[in-house]
Design a protein around this motif. Structure first.
Motif, PDB file in Angstrom:
ATOM      1  N   GLU A  29      29.508 -34.008  65.894  1.00 39.69           N
ATOM      2  CA  GLU A  29      28.863 -32.933  66.660  1.00 39.69           C
ATOM      3  C   GLU A  29      28.179 -33.493  67.903  1.00 39.69           C
ATOM      4  OE1 GLU A  29      27.655 -29.605  63.348  1.00 39.69           O
ATOM      5  OE2 GLU A  29      26.499 -31.487  63.352  1.00 39.69           O
ATOM      6  N   GLY A  84      14.770 -30.256  65.179  1.00 38.83           N
ATOM      7  CA  GLY A  84      16.052 -29.684  65.576  1.00 38.83           C
ATOM      8  C   GLY A  84      16.391 -29.923  67.029  1.00 38.83           C
ATOM      9  N   MET A 131      22.392 -32.936  63.187  1.00 42.85           N
ATOM     10  CA  MET A 131      23.685 -33.095  63.855  1.00 42.85           C
ATOM     11  C   MET A 131      24.429 -34.281  63.266  1.00 42.85           C
ATOM     12  SD  MET A 131      23.020 -32.446  67.904  1.00 42.85           S
ATOM     13  CE  MET A 131      24.753 -32.225  68.298  1.00 42.85           C
ATOM     14  N   ARG A 186      18.711 -27.132  67.967  1.00 44.89           N
ATOM     15  CA  ARG A 186      19.445 -26.480  66.882  1.00 44.89           C
ATOM     16  C   ARG A 186      18.419 -25.823  65.975  1.00 44.89           C
ATOM     17  NH1 ARG A 186      24.741 -28.652  66.287  1.00 44.89           N
ATOM     18  NH2 ARG A 186      24.746 -27.855  64.185  1.00 44.89           N
TER      19      ARG A 186
END
Length: 92
Positions: free
Chosen positions: A71, A42, A67, A61
């Protein structure tokens, strides 16, 4: 036996490893390389390749959500909006 540190050399156990091929992005005329950390899927590292300095940013994230390109582009625009044009670094 003690190992003497070598300036500018990161020990193997501290090196960041990445998974997959880097993603190359051009956003508003600026070039970035985006890589995903192997140990933390992430977490993304964005390297500003066309900037005035060896500079970039990281973004973490939570969860399994990868992503998307839009994004990533939004994250780059947010980063660039914070850059001081006089210094090329984050504005204070």
């Amino acid at each position: 036996m003690s190992i003497e540190p070598t300036p500018g050399v990161v020990p193997e156990h501290l090196r960041i490893r990445y998974t997959g091929e880097p993603i190359m992005l051009t956003v508003d005329g600026q070039q970035f390389r985006v890589r995903v950390r192997a140990e933390d899927p992430g977490t993304y590292d964005f390297d500003w390749l066309s900037g005035p300095h060896d500079y970039g940013f990281g973004l973490s994230r939570s969860g399994d959500h990868a992503m998307s390109l839009p994004e990533m582009e939004e994250a780059v625009r947010d980063f660039l909006a914070q850059i001081d044009p006089a210094t090329g670094y984050l504005a204070e």
